[in-house]
Design a protein around this motif. Structure first.
Motif, PDB file in Angstrom:
ATOM      1  N   LEU A  77     -12.133  13.412  15.551  1.00  0.00           N
ATOM      2  CA  LEU A  77     -11.346  13.802  16.894  1.00  0.00           C
ATOM      3  C   LEU A  77     -12.329  15.009  17.472  1.00  0.00           C
ATOM      4  CD1 LEU A  77      -9.293  12.727  14.501  1.00  0.00           C
ATOM      5  CD2 LEU A  77      -7.720  14.072  16.171  1.00  0.00           C
ATOM      6  N   GLU A  78     -12.933  14.572  18.342  1.00  0.00           N
ATOM      7  CA  GLU A  78     -13.893  15.510  18.961  1.00  0.00           C
ATOM      8  C   GLU A  78     -13.399  16.696  19.420  1.00  0.00           C
ATOM      9  OE1 GLU A  78     -17.829  13.237  20.046  1.00  0.00           O
ATOM     10  OE2 GLU A  78     -16.308  12.727  21.617  1.00  0.00           O
ATOM     11  N   SER A  79     -12.207  16.821  20.055  1.00  0.00           N
ATOM     12  CA  SER A  79     -11.428  17.919  20.518  1.00  0.00           C
ATOM     13  C   SER A  79      -9.980  17.913  20.281  1.00  0.00           C
ATOM     14  CB  SER A  79     -11.948  18.052  22.055  1.00  0.00           C
ATOM     15  OG  SER A  79     -11.024  19.364  22.710  1.00  0.00           O
ATOM     16  N   ALA A  80      -9.493  18.195  19.313  1.00  0.00           N
ATOM     17  CA  ALA A  80      -8.056  17.681  18.995  1.00  0.00           C
ATOM     18  C   ALA A  80      -7.146  18.001  19.740  1.00  0.00           C
ATOM     19  CB  ALA A  80      -7.957  18.278  17.446  1.00  0.00           C
ATOM     20  N   THR A  81      -6.028  17.281  20.032  1.00  0.00           N
ATOM     21  CA  THR A  81      -4.923  17.860  20.679  1.00  0.00           C
ATOM     22  C   THR A  81      -3.558  17.577  19.824  1.00  0.00           C
ATOM     23  OG1 THR A  81      -4.654  15.307  21.628  1.00  0.00           O
ATOM     24  CG2 THR A  81      -5.964  17.166  22.866  1.00  0.00           C
ATOM     25  N   ARG A  82      -2.534  18.231  20.271  1.00  0.00           N
ATOM     26  CA  ARG A  82      -1.301  18.057  19.600  1.00  0.00           C
ATOM     27  C   ARG A  82      -0.782  16.799  19.631  1.00  0.00           C
ATOM     28  NH1 ARG A  82       0.454  23.242  22.327  1.00  0.00           N
ATOM     29  NH2 ARG A  82      -0.065  24.756  20.710  1.00  0.00           N
ATOM     30  N   SER A  83      -0.889  15.955  20.635  1.00  0.00           N
ATOM     31  CA  SER A  83      -0.419  14.452  20.565  1.00  0.00           C
ATOM     32  C   SER A  83      -1.161  13.635  19.511  1.00  0.00           C
ATOM     33  CB  SER A  83      -0.935  13.881  21.691  1.00  0.00           C
ATOM     34  OG  SER A  83      -2.018  13.765  22.288  1.00  0.00           O
ATOM     35  N   GLN A  84      -2.084  14.038  18.784  1.00  0.00           N
ATOM     36  CA  GLN A  84      -3.210  13.378  17.665  1.00  0.00           C
ATOM     37  C   GLN A  84      -2.403  13.841  16.509  1.00  0.00           C
ATOM     38  OE1 GLN A  84      -6.944  14.420  19.113  1.00  0.00           O
ATOM     39  NE2 GLN A  84      -7.472  12.414  19.587  1.00  0.00           N
ATOM     40  N   THR A  85      -1.503  14.787  16.408  1.00  0.00           N
ATOM     41  CA  THR A  85      -0.679  14.994  15.274  1.00  0.00           C
ATOM     42  C   THR A  85      -0.102  13.630  14.656  1.00  0.00           C
ATOM     43  OG1 THR A  85      -0.298  17.282  15.478  1.00  0.00           O
ATOM     44  CG2 THR A  85       1.166  16.199  14.012  1.00  0.00           C
ATOM     45  N   SER A  86      -0.457  13.258  13.583  1.00  0.00           N
ATOM     46  CA  SER A  86       0.142  12.070  13.229  1.00  0.00           C
ATOM     47  C   SER A  86      -0.617  11.762  11.685  1.00  0.00           C
ATOM     48  CB  SER A  86      -0.714  10.993  13.671  1.00  0.00           C
ATOM     49  OG  SER A  86      -0.413   9.502  13.468  1.00  0.00           O
ATOM     50  N   VAL A  87      -0.072  10.660  10.946  1.00  0.00           N
ATOM     51  CA  VAL A  87      -0.652  10.344   9.387  1.00  0.00           C
ATOM     52  C   VAL A  87      -1.675   9.271   9.878  1.00  0.00           C
ATOM     53  CG1 VAL A  87      -0.142   9.409   7.329  1.00  0.00           C
ATOM     54  CG2 VAL A  87       1.481  10.896   8.536  1.00  0.00           C
ATOM     55  N   TYR A  88      -3.030   9.409   9.307  1.00  0.00           N
ATOM     56  CA  TYR A  88      -3.932   8.446   9.511  1.00  0.00           C
ATOM     57  C   TYR A  88      -4.121   7.554   8.286  1.00  0.00           C
ATOM     58  CZ  TYR A  88      -4.899  11.127  14.011  1.00  0.00           C
ATOM     59  OH  TYR A  88      -4.443  11.609  15.093  1.00  0.00           O
ATOM     60  N   PHE A  89      -4.229   6.468   8.659  1.00  0.00           N
ATOM     61  CA  PHE A  89      -4.672   5.500   7.420  1.00  0.00           C
ATOM     62  C   PHE A  89      -5.698   4.701   7.480  1.00  0.00           C
ATOM     63  CE2 PHE A  89      -0.981   5.811   5.049  1.00  0.00           C
ATOM     64  CZ  PHE A  89       0.214   5.998   5.549  1.00  0.00           C
ATOM     65  N   CYS A  90      -6.622   4.504   6.749  1.00  0.00           N
ATOM     66  CA  CYS A  90      -7.762   3.555   6.654  1.00  0.00           C
ATOM     67  C   CYS A  90      -7.364   2.495   5.834  1.00  0.00           C
ATOM     68  CB  CYS A  90      -8.904   4.385   6.153  1.00  0.00           C
ATOM     69  SG  CYS A  90     -10.594   3.762   6.087  1.00  0.00           S
ATOM     70  N   ALA A  91      -8.146   1.340   6.415  1.00  0.00           N
ATOM     71  CA  ALA A  91      -7.687   0.101   5.510  1.00  0.00           C
ATOM     72  C   ALA A  91      -9.018  -0.657   5.763  1.00  0.00           C
ATOM     73  CB  ALA A  91      -6.708  -0.604   6.349  1.00  0.00           C
ATOM     74  N   SER A  92      -9.260  -1.733   4.656  1.00  0.00           N
ATOM     75  CA  SER A  92     -10.649  -2.542   4.728  1.00  0.00           C
ATOM     76  C   SER A  92     -10.003  -3.892   4.179  1.00  0.00           C
ATOM     77  CB  SER A  92     -11.403  -1.960   3.655  1.00  0.00           C
ATOM     78  OG  SER A  92     -10.958  -2.082   2.251  1.00  0.00           O
ATOM     79  N   ASN A  93     -10.919  -4.749   4.510  1.00  0.00           N
ATOM     80  CA  ASN A  93     -10.678  -6.221   4.169  1.00  0.00           C
ATOM     81  C   ASN A  93     -11.928  -7.221   4.527  1.00  0.00           C
ATOM     82  OD1 ASN A  93     -10.570  -7.379   6.567  1.00  0.00           O
ATOM     83  ND2 ASN A  93      -8.424  -8.007   6.391  1.00  0.00           N
ATOM     84  N   ASP A  94     -12.267  -8.105   3.884  1.00  0.00           N
ATOM     85  CA  ASP A  94     -13.354  -9.038   4.117  1.00  0.00           C
ATOM     86  C   ASP A  94     -13.086 -10.277   5.067  1.00  0.00           C
ATOM     87  OD1 ASP A  94     -14.899  -9.388   0.779  1.00  0.00           O
ATOM     88  OD2 ASP A  94     -15.675  -8.352   2.797  1.00  0.00           O
ATOM     89  N   ARG A  95     -11.913 -10.321   5.851  1.00  0.00           N
ATOM     90  CA  ARG A  95     -11.563 -11.108   6.618  1.00  0.00           C
ATOM     91  C   ARG A  95     -11.388 -11.085   7.856  1.00  0.00           C
ATOM     92  NH1 ARG A  95      -7.346 -14.722   3.107  1.00  0.00           N
ATOM     93  NH2 ARG A  95      -7.634 -16.041   4.743  1.00  0.00           N
ATOM     94  N   GLY A  96     -10.950  -9.792   8.333  1.00  0.00           N
ATOM     95  CA  GLY A  96     -10.722  -9.483   9.754  1.00  0.00           C
ATOM     96  C   GLY A  96      -9.424  -8.928  10.041  1.00  0.00           C
ATOM     97  N   GLY A  97      -9.122  -8.501  11.484  1.00  0.00           N
ATOM     98  CA  GLY A  97      -8.009  -7.842  11.736  1.00  0.00           C
ATOM     99  C   GLY A  97      -6.616  -8.663  11.786  1.00  0.00           C
ATOM    100  N   GLN A 111      -5.867 -10.283   9.089  1.00  0.00           N
ATOM    101  CA  GLN A 111      -5.463 -10.683   7.762  1.00  0.00           C
ATOM    102  C   GLN A 111      -5.261  -9.442   6.881  1.00  0.00           C
ATOM    103  OE1 GLN A 111      -5.624 -14.006   6.451  1.00  0.00           O
ATOM    104  NE2 GLN A 111      -6.186 -14.281   8.606  1.00  0.00           N
ATOM    105  N   PRO A 112      -4.320  -9.698   5.664  1.00  0.00           N
ATOM    106  CA  PRO A 112      -3.901  -8.677   4.793  1.00  0.00           C
ATOM    107  C   PRO A 112      -5.095  -7.687   4.559  1.00  0.00           C
ATOM    108  CG  PRO A 112      -3.137 -10.534   3.882  1.00  0.00           C
ATOM    109  CD  PRO A 112      -4.105 -11.157   5.009  1.00  0.00           C
ATOM    110  N   GLN A 113      -4.507  -6.135   4.802  1.00  0.00           N
ATOM    111  CA  GLN A 113      -5.597  -5.323   4.499  1.00  0.00           C
ATOM    112  C   GLN A 113      -5.356  -4.518   3.328  1.00  0.00           C
ATOM    113  OE1 GLN A 113      -5.853  -3.440   8.592  1.00  0.00           O
ATOM    114  NE2 GLN A 113      -5.755  -5.460   9.298  1.00  0.00           N
ATOM    115  N   HIS A 114      -6.302  -3.885   2.670  1.00  0.00           N
ATOM    116  CA  HIS A 114      -5.862  -2.752   1.875  1.00  0.00           C
ATOM    117  C   HIS A 114      -6.202  -1.508   2.359  1.00  0.00           C
ATOM    118  CE1 HIS A 114      -6.538  -5.729  -1.632  1.00  0.00           C
ATOM    119  NE2 HIS A 114      -7.369  -6.219  -0.708  1.00  0.00           N
TER     120      HIS A 114
END
Lengths: 113, 111
Positions: A78-98, A100-103
């Motif tokens: 976040l280059e210049s954080a704003t209050r609206s960016q208050t949140s919970v952020y999740f990262c995910a991954s998989n081998d098959r694309g957006g 498909q089920p993700q970890h």
């Protein structure tokens, strides 16, 4: 241990500051994703990456920057954080694309004051 | 514009009974549907999925039903157990496109 890890787990910062959230996966998955979770909205895709050096916008990319120089890492800035960016952020991954089920990682709770 | 809606923020059921979680969608191009389960302070974990060519998919105690004409899917948990208490997210996607999530339903299973 194999898996996907996010750091930090909790972060408090002030508006206007730059903050970077880290995501590391040990599966060598080609795809990685960043989501934010807000009450009433579920998870919304910010950015994703299909491979190293390939990134693309998701549903809510404004105010965020990503990079993917190595397959295993996908930092979100976040280059210049704003209050609206208050949140919970999740990262995910998989081998098959957006579409498909993700970890998912366990999330980073970010508060911007 | 929420294309995937979970209209019940919460659901409470007794242990041993059936839990039914509902999800509605608006995009008729969605062809793949998933349910994720999320415990507090953890990331979502994939639970079960169904493609649009089917109307039912079972995995142990979990069954997902898809009604394409009504643009509705549901997750049935039978029998419900206290360990099933979590937030459940419905998600949907089109081929070669991103996944859209509902806002979640918090399930509480009482002993």
């Amino acid at each position: 241990d194999a898996g996907i890890t996010q750091s930090p787990r909790y972060k408090i910062t002030e508006t206007g500051r730059q903050v970077t959230l880290m995501c590391h996966q040990t599966w060598s998955h080609s795809y990685m994703f960043w989501y934010r979770q807000d009450l009433g909205h579920g998870l919304r895709l910010i950015y994703y990456s299909a491979a190293a050096d390939i990134t693309d916008k998701g549903e809510v990319p404004d105010g965020y920057v990503v990079s993917r120089s190595k397959t295993e890492n996908f930092p979100l800035t976040l280059e210049s954080a704003t209050r609206s960016q208050t949140s919970v952020y999740f990262c995910a991954s998989n081998d098959r694309g957006g579409n498909q089920p993700q970890h998912f990682g366990d999330g980073t709770r970010l508060s911007i004051l | 514009d929420q294309q995937v809606k979970q209209n019940s923020p919460s659901l409470s059921v007794q242990e041993g009974r059936i839990s039914i979680l509902n999800c509605d969608y608006t995009n008729s191009m969605f062809d793949y549907f998933l349910w994720y389960k999320k415990y507090p302070a953890e990331g979502p974990t994939f639970l079960i999925s169904i493609s649009s060519i089917k109307d039912k998919n079972e995995d142990g105690r979990f069954t997902v039903f898809l009604n394409k004409s009504a643009k509705h899917l549901s997750l049935h948990i039978v029998p419900s157990q206290p360990g099933d208490s979590a937030v459940y997210f419905c998600a949907a996607s089109e081929i070669n496109n991103d996944m859209r999530f509902g806002a979640g339903t918090r399930l509480t299973v009482k002993p």
